[in-house]
Design a protein around this motif. Structure first.
Motif, PDB file in Angstrom:
ATOM      1  N   GLN A 184     -18.933 -11.763  -2.644  1.00  0.00           N
ATOM      2  CA  GLN A 184     -19.415 -11.862  -4.020  1.00  0.00           C
ATOM      3  C   GLN A 184     -18.278 -11.663  -5.020  1.00  0.00           C
ATOM      4  O   GLN A 184     -18.178 -12.395  -6.012  1.00  0.00           O
ATOM      5  N   ALA A 185     -17.423 -10.678  -4.752  1.00  0.00           N
ATOM      6  CA  ALA A 185     -16.297 -10.423  -5.653  1.00  0.00           C
ATOM      7  C   ALA A 185     -15.316 -11.588  -5.648  1.00  0.00           C
ATOM      8  O   ALA A 185     -14.886 -12.070  -6.711  1.00  0.00           O
ATOM      9  N   PRO A 212      -5.918  -3.707 -11.603  1.00  0.00           N
ATOM     10  CA  PRO A 212      -6.180  -4.083 -12.993  1.00  0.00           C
ATOM     11  C   PRO A 212      -5.410  -3.215 -13.983  1.00  0.00           C
ATOM     12  O   PRO A 212      -5.336  -3.554 -15.176  1.00  0.00           O
ATOM     13  N   GLU A 213      -4.813  -2.102 -13.493  1.00  0.00           N
ATOM     14  CA  GLU A 213      -3.995  -1.254 -14.354  1.00  0.00           C
ATOM     15  C   GLU A 213      -2.607  -1.839 -14.598  1.00  0.00           C
ATOM     16  O   GLU A 213      -1.856  -1.329 -15.433  1.00  0.00           O
ATOM     17  N   ASN A 214      -2.264  -2.897 -13.878  1.00  0.00           N
ATOM     18  CA  ASN A 214      -0.981  -3.569 -14.066  1.00  0.00           C
ATOM     19  C   ASN A 214      -0.851  -4.027 -15.526  1.00  0.00           C
ATOM     20  O   ASN A 214      -1.754  -4.659 -16.073  1.00  0.00           O
ATOM     21  N   ARG A 251     -10.667 -12.055 -19.758  1.00  0.00           N
ATOM     22  CA  ARG A 251     -11.519 -13.215 -19.477  1.00  0.00           C
ATOM     23  C   ARG A 251     -12.562 -12.874 -18.419  1.00  0.00           C
ATOM     24  O   ARG A 251     -13.720 -13.300 -18.517  1.00  0.00           O
ATOM     25  N   PHE A 252     -12.135 -12.125 -17.409  1.00  0.00           N
ATOM     26  CA  PHE A 252     -13.071 -11.756 -16.340  1.00  0.00           C
ATOM     27  C   PHE A 252     -14.195 -10.886 -16.892  1.00  0.00           C
ATOM     28  O   PHE A 252     -15.369 -11.084 -16.568  1.00  0.00           O
ATOM     29  N   GLY A 278     -18.747  -9.177 -17.141  1.00  0.00           N
ATOM     30  CA  GLY A 278     -19.193  -7.889 -17.654  1.00  0.00           C
ATOM     31  C   GLY A 278     -18.683  -6.678 -16.909  1.00  0.00           C
ATOM     32  O   GLY A 278     -19.110  -5.560 -17.178  1.00  0.00           O
ATOM     33  N   ASN A 279     -17.775  -6.880 -15.961  1.00  0.00           N
ATOM     34  CA  ASN A 279     -17.200  -5.737 -15.262  1.00  0.00           C
ATOM     35  C   ASN A 279     -15.700  -5.941 -15.064  1.00  0.00           C
ATOM     36  O   ASN A 279     -15.143  -6.964 -15.472  1.00  0.00           O
ATOM     37  N   VAL A 280     -15.053  -4.958 -14.461  1.00  0.00           N
ATOM     38  CA  VAL A 280     -13.600  -4.981 -14.308  1.00  0.00           C
ATOM     39  C   VAL A 280     -13.217  -5.801 -13.081  1.00  0.00           C
ATOM     40  O   VAL A 280     -13.896  -5.770 -12.053  1.00  0.00           O
ATOM     41  N   SER A 281     -12.119  -6.523 -13.181  1.00  0.00           N
ATOM     42  CA  SER A 281     -11.638  -7.306 -12.043  1.00  0.00           C
ATOM     43  C   SER A 281     -11.102  -6.381 -10.961  1.00  0.00           C
ATOM     44  O   SER A 281     -10.808  -5.204 -11.203  1.00  0.00           O
ATOM     45  N   ASP A 282     -10.985  -6.924  -9.738  1.00  0.00           N
ATOM     46  CA  ASP A 282     -10.396  -6.162  -8.644  1.00  0.00           C
ATOM     47  C   ASP A 282      -9.564  -7.103  -7.782  1.00  0.00           C
ATOM     48  O   ASP A 282      -9.369  -8.274  -8.128  1.00  0.00           O
ATOM     49  N   THR A 283      -9.085  -6.590  -6.669  1.00  0.00           N
ATOM     50  CA  THR A 283      -8.216  -7.385  -5.800  1.00  0.00           C
ATOM     51  C   THR A 283      -8.860  -8.703  -5.377  1.00  0.00           C
ATOM     52  O   THR A 283      -8.248  -9.770  -5.449  1.00  0.00           O
TER      53      THR A 283
END
Length: 375
Positions: free
Chosen positions: A44-45, A277-279, A290-291, A296-301
């Motif tokens: 899903q991610a 995402p802290e990069n 954009r993500f 509506g949430n934070v991006s991840d790997t």
């Protein structure tokens, strides 16, 4: 003479028209992912990043004047399903490329099929070296297990200052077995000792026997190269047994489910991954914006790798000037200094990227950046 030629000319005109229509049609891309089942959060991610990239490319006018058409199929996190799906992509859907999978074992199912059909396949996050070894039409945007295993061995010795480590490996996962192998080699080369190796299988729920043996072995850390579901339970059961040692893993840990299942037991654990995402890189910051607007949430790997798999493919299509498989394969193979959101990608002769890794820790239920490790 002209009357005799008329049927031929009509057929030729129709054929030309059909070719023009085909050329102006969508560019079909197949994505197979674990949208349901045990590793659903991974699929899903990754899909969210993939879909965002497709939407952005199409909003900008597509590529070569054509829109992308993403065909998604769910393999339900089950073995055997990916092969069936990819055969459908190639024979029925007529895709120009295949994207997938997150899990190395499922990518290994699909890779030979794509190779035999000469259809480029790009895995966003399967790290087992065997995946791209299946043939020259198989690519990836993530780093591979030798590098990841080496990163965690260096981190264990250099940062955590560990000397004796136990391994808890999933024998039913090519990903886990590979990571354990490369970790052992580097950790030993750096003067560390693997005091004990314990094993489990995917889907196991009870790890108390293995953890009891580890507790008695007098180690100062535990490496668990596996996926989040088992990793979270291992951490909980370890803490229940009074094991307070550092526990650490790899990118298979990165899922919100790690914290949801593991709770306080995963606090202070570590894992290697591809992206944070802290990069502060502007490319990452803009992608995050954009993500968040889209989902509506934070991006991840996994969202970042899914996004990069599309964008690397689009870059290759542009450079090839066509979706013809051989030329597209050649363009992908010559990817150099492609600026992705998960890092700058240059593919080597085995079609694997050279890029950095990051180490994250769990702090107050959040994944927090600890360190970055270059190749």
């Amino acid at each position: 003479m002209m009357q005799a030629l008329r049927p031929f000319l009509t057929a030729l005109a129709l054929g030309t028209l059909t070719s023009l229509v085909a050329a102006q049609g969508t560019i079909k891309i197949g994505e197979f992912a674990s949208m349901t089942g045990k590793e659903a959060t991974y699929g899903q991610a990754s899909h969210k990043g993939t879909l965002l990239a497709v939407e952005e490319v199409n909003a900008a006018g597509g590529v070569l004047g054509r829109k992308l058409e993403l065909i998604l199929e769910d393999n339900q996190s089950k073995s055997g399903e990916s092969a069936t799906i990819v055969k459908k992509f190639i024979s029925r859907d007529k895709v120009v490329a295949v994207l997938g999978e997150v899990a190395s074992s499922r990518s290994l199912e699909a890779a030979p099929i794509c190779q035999n059909a000469k259809i480029p396949m790009i895995t966003p996050s399967s790290t087992a070296p065997e995946v791209t070894a299946r043939g020259n039409y198989i690519f990836r945007v993530c780093f591979i297990d030798p590098f990841q295993g080496t990163v965690m061995a260096k981190f264990a010795r250099g940062t955590l200052k560990l000397r004796k480590v136990a391994l808890l490996t999933s024998v039913s996962s090519a990903y886990s077995v590979g990571l354990a192998k490369y970790f052992k080699e580097k950790f030993a080369a750096d003067g560390g000792t693997i005091a004990l190796e314990q094993r489990f299988a995917e889907g196991d729920k009870d790890f108390r026997a293995q953890l009891t043996a580890i507790k008695a072995a007098g180690v100062d850390g535990i490496f668990v190269p596996g996926y989040y579901a088992e990793a979270a339970l291992i951490c909980r059961q370890a803490r229940d047994l009074g094991i307070t040692l550092p526990i650490f893993g790899a990118d298979g840990w990165e899922s919100p489910e790690l914290v949801q299942i593991g709770g306080k037991a995963v606090e202070g654990t570590y894992f290697a991954t591809h992206y944070s995402p802290e990069n502060k890189d502007p490319v990452v910051a803009k992608f995050n914006e954009r993500f968040h607007q889209r989902w509506g949430n934070v991006s991840d790997t996994l969202t970042g790798l899914g996004y990069d798999s599309v964008m690397m493919l689009v870059d290759a299509i542009k450079r090839a000037g066509t979706t013809e498989s051989a030329k597209l394969r050649e363009a992908l193979a010559t990817t150099r200094n492609f600026k992705g959101v998960t890092g700058t990608i240059t593919l080597d002769a085995q079609r694997n990227p050279t890029k950095s890794a990051v180490v994250l820790t769990v702090k107050n239920g959040q994944f927090v950046f600890v360190d970055s490790v270059d190749p």
